[in-house]
Design an enzyme around this catalytic site. Structure first.
Site, PDB file in Angstrom:
ATOM      1  N   ARG A 296       4.831 -11.413   3.238  1.00 24.63           N
ATOM      2  CA  ARG A 296       5.322 -11.406   1.862  1.00 24.63           C
ATOM      3  C   ARG A 296       5.933 -12.772   1.559  1.00 24.63           C
ATOM      4  O   ARG A 296       6.492 -13.420   2.442  1.00 24.63           O
ATOM      5  CB  ARG A 296       6.355 -10.299   1.664  1.00 24.63           C
ATOM      6  CG  ARG A 296       5.788  -8.890   1.870  1.00 24.63           C
ATOM      7  CD  ARG A 296       6.852  -7.821   1.708  1.00 24.63           C
ATOM      8  NE  ARG A 296       6.281  -6.483   1.872  1.00 24.63           N
ATOM      9  CZ  ARG A 296       6.147  -5.869   3.049  1.00 24.63           C
ATOM     10  NH1 ARG A 296       6.553  -6.475   4.157  1.00 24.63           N
ATOM     11  NH2 ARG A 296       5.608  -4.663   3.125  1.00 24.63           N
TER      12      ARG A 296
ATOM     13  N   LYS B 136      10.970  -5.834   4.348  1.00 25.07           N
ATOM     14  CA  LYS B 136      11.091  -4.815   3.304  1.00 25.07           C
ATOM     15  C   LYS B 136      11.352  -3.439   3.897  1.00 25.07           C
ATOM     16  O   LYS B 136      12.142  -2.661   3.355  1.00 25.07           O
ATOM     17  CB  LYS B 136       9.818  -4.793   2.461  1.00 25.07           C
ATOM     18  CG  LYS B 136       9.837  -3.784   1.328  1.00 25.07           C
ATOM     19  CD  LYS B 136       8.552  -3.852   0.523  1.00 25.07           C
ATOM     20  CE  LYS B 136       8.567  -2.837  -0.621  1.00 25.07           C
ATOM     21  NZ  LYS B 136       7.308  -2.902  -1.416  1.00 25.07           N
TER      22      LYS B 136
ATOM     23  N   HIS C 183       1.905 -13.444  -3.664  1.00 22.92           N
ATOM     24  CA  HIS C 183       1.842 -12.099  -3.090  1.00 22.92           C
ATOM     25  C   HIS C 183       0.412 -11.580  -3.065  1.00 22.92           C
ATOM     26  O   HIS C 183       0.032 -10.807  -2.181  1.00 22.92           O
ATOM     27  CB  HIS C 183       2.735 -11.156  -3.901  1.00 22.92           C
ATOM     28  CG  HIS C 183       3.163  -9.940  -3.140  1.00 22.92           C
ATOM     29  ND1 HIS C 183       2.294  -8.928  -2.802  1.00 22.92           N
ATOM     30  CD2 HIS C 183       4.358  -9.581  -2.632  1.00 22.92           C
ATOM     31  CE1 HIS C 183       2.944  -7.984  -2.136  1.00 22.92           C
ATOM     32  NE2 HIS C 183       4.189  -8.359  -2.011  1.00 22.92           N
TER      33      HIS C 183
ATOM     34  N   ARG D 159      -1.920 -11.543   0.072  1.00 19.63           N
ATOM     35  CA  ARG D 159      -1.926 -10.401   0.994  1.00 19.63           C
ATOM     36  C   ARG D 159      -3.045  -9.429   0.624  1.00 19.63           C
ATOM     37  O   ARG D 159      -3.702  -8.858   1.497  1.00 19.63           O
ATOM     38  CB  ARG D 159      -0.573  -9.693   0.967  1.00 19.63           C
ATOM     39  CG  ARG D 159       0.530 -10.454   1.669  1.00 19.63           C
ATOM     40  CD  ARG D 159       1.920  -9.924   1.305  1.00 19.63           C
ATOM     41  NE  ARG D 159       2.073  -8.488   1.434  1.00 19.63           N
ATOM     42  CZ  ARG D 159       2.334  -7.852   2.576  1.00 19.63           C
ATOM     43  NH1 ARG D 159       2.423  -8.545   3.711  1.00 19.63           N
ATOM     44  NH2 ARG D 159       2.491  -6.543   2.600  1.00 19.63           N
TER      45      ARG D 159
ATOM     46  N   HIS E  17       3.047  -2.815   6.551  1.00 17.42           N
ATOM     47  CA  HIS E  17       3.187  -1.645   5.690  1.00 17.42           C
ATOM     48  C   HIS E  17       3.771  -0.493   6.494  1.00 17.42           C
ATOM     49  O   HIS E  17       3.481  -0.349   7.685  1.00 17.42           O
ATOM     50  CB  HIS E  17       1.834  -1.221   5.117  1.00 17.42           C
ATOM     51  CG  HIS E  17       1.360  -2.123   4.029  1.00 17.42           C
ATOM     52  ND1 HIS E  17       0.044  -2.198   3.634  1.00 17.42           N
ATOM     53  CD2 HIS E  17       2.032  -3.011   3.245  1.00 17.42           C
ATOM     54  CE1 HIS E  17      -0.076  -3.084   2.652  1.00 17.42           C
ATOM     55  NE2 HIS E  17       1.107  -3.588   2.407  1.00 17.42           N
TER      56      HIS E  17
ATOM     57  N   TYR F 282       5.572   5.431  16.759  1.00 16.67           N
ATOM     58  CA  TYR F 282       4.700   5.409  17.930  1.00 16.67           C
ATOM     59  C   TYR F 282       3.767   4.205  17.902  1.00 16.67           C
ATOM     60  O   TYR F 282       3.477   3.588  18.930  1.00 16.67           O
ATOM     61  CB  TYR F 282       3.871   6.702  17.961  1.00 16.67           C
ATOM     62  CG  TYR F 282       2.848   6.752  19.074  1.00 16.67           C
ATOM     63  CD1 TYR F 282       3.237   6.888  20.411  1.00 16.67           C
ATOM     64  CD2 TYR F 282       1.494   6.660  18.785  1.00 16.67           C
ATOM     65  CE1 TYR F 282       2.301   6.927  21.421  1.00 16.67           C
ATOM     66  CE2 TYR F 282       0.548   6.702  19.794  1.00 16.67           C
ATOM     67  CZ  TYR F 282       0.958   6.842  21.113  1.00 16.67           C
ATOM     68  OH  TYR F 282       0.034   6.880  22.115  1.00 16.67           O
TER      69      TYR F 282
END
Length: 407
Positions: free
Chosen positions: A241, A268, A331, A334, A358, A368
């Site tokens: 970002r 984030k 941005h 991305r 994300h 996990y």
């Protein structure tokens, strides 16, 4: 004998406090300085008590009797009027000290103490400023219509997304107030559907490999500040970002192991993130190191090394290069990476999502998977950098099957 209005007006003070009795415990207390104060005398739990009912003539005879009768009804219901009065004053003081604005600031400070990012804190303070009409109101007194009026005021300016974000922020503050015993409910919860739903605006991004190649060549030819050029050159490769990249510090980079470790407080999703560094990125960092290393910000502001590059610098540079707002943003790079990596069919969606940092919709699965896909991501980042070079040099077709053929 009950008092009369004319009789009360004609009472003259003496050198001591005197009492003029009315009826059923009500009397007028006359002080030497001329003050005339209504009092109600009663017994509760075997103790003699008195309740102040106001000052004459502000409170006339009829109103004093009404207040006495209200107190008598409380007594009949088993409540001590004096204790109830003290309770009401305490509640009023408590409410005045717990306004929406004060609790919102406390909530923001709590989030900061828990590691909230500076940019998130700045946004929260800005949202609080937008809710200024209700900031001074006791949080327990606010009703849905009060919040709606403040939100409609924002919406009337055409700021539909801001109004939506303010409702969400207000909801968090109200729930915090309830959780800390200073609120009774969250009035924002029933306002769902009451505001205009803003149209989703995706970050402008280039998805055509030929156009992406042209952008990369334009960046290489950028004649502005070298740090800005290098920020634009590094951005497409690392998939971070814009805020994560511009606030990067040299201490986060292990150039020997080719990894960039971003601390959780800057992410984030509030989780630490590691970015594999391709050979191309290491070359850019080597050039940067000579300009800004070895300490502090990798991309410092032009006027001071103690602050990072401005959040608008890269996008403004795109505008100066001739790219419109709807064509490309920092941005949006991305989105370019995500789209073309997925279209290649070479990399697992999970590895791509991990590189984009994300959050996993399944929280247990997300924890996990945190340490998984590293080897695949290392290979993917090098492949992506090589592909960016190829787009720059050859401006390949935008057909997905051609992209797969390259892999």
């Amino acid at each position: 004998m009950a008092l009369k209005e004319l009789q009360i007006r004609n009472i003259r003070p003496t050198d001591r406090v005197t009492q003029c009795t009315d009826d059923r415990g009500l009397y007028l207390e006359v002080h030497p300085n001329g003050s005339k104060l209504w009092r109600y005398k009663y017994r509760y739990m075997g103790k003699q008590k008195r309740l102040a009912l106001g000052r004459y003539p502000d409170v006339g005879l009829a109103e004093a009797r009404k207040r006495r009768d209200d107190a008598r009804r409380q007594l009949e219901a088993g409540t001590d009027p004096l204790a109830e009065r003290k309770h009401e004053k305490l509640v009023a003081v408590f409410k005045s000290a717990n306004t929406f604005g004060e609790i919102a600031k406390e909530y923001i400070d709590k989030q900061v103490a828990q590691g909230q990012a500076d940019t998130t804190t700045q946004k929260a303070n800005w949202l609080l400023e937008q809710l200024e009409p209700i900031a001074a109101r006791p949080v327990a007194d606010l009703k849905p219509i009060d919040l709606l009026a403040a939100l409609k005021r924002i919406e009337a300016k055409g700021k539909h997304e801001t109004a939506r974000r303010c409702r969400s922020f207000a909801g968090r503050v109200f729930r915090y107030a309830v959780a800390t015993g200073r609120g009774e409910s969250d009035p924002s919860s029933i306002l769902r559907g009451a505001l205009v739903v803003p149209k989703v605006k995706h970050h402008a991004a280039i998805l055509d490999p030929k156009q992406m190649g042209e952008l990369l060549r334009a960046i290489d030819a950028y004649s502005g500040h070298a740090i800005t050029r290098l920020a634009m050159q590094v951005s497409p490769h690392v998939m971070a970002r814009p805020g994560e990249l511009r606030m990067a510090e040299w201490s986060e980079f292990d150039l020997e192991k080719a990894v960039w470790k971003i601390p959780a407080e800057r992410m984030k999703m509030r989780r630490p993130h590691e970015v594999p560094l391709s050979r191309q990125v290491l070359a850019y960092l080597d050039e940067l190191f000579a300009l800004t290393g070895p300490d502090g910000y990798v991309f410092p502001a032009f006027h001071t090394s103690r602050r990072p590059l401005s959040e608008n610098t890269v996008n403004q540079s795109f505008r100066r290069m001739g790219y419109a707002v709807g064509e490309v943003t920092a941005h949006g790079l991305r989105t370019t990476a995500s789209t073309l990596l997925n279209e290649s069919g070479k990399w697992s969606p999970d590895a791509i999502e991990r590189s984009l940092a994300h959050a996993d919709a399944n929280s247990i699965r997300g924890v996990y998977n945190r340490g998984r896909y590293w080897d695949e991501r290392v290979a993917m980042h090098q492949w992506w950098s090589d592909y960016l070079d190829e787009m720059r040099e050859n401006a390949p077709t935008d057909q997905p099957d051609k992209i797969r053929a390259r892999a």
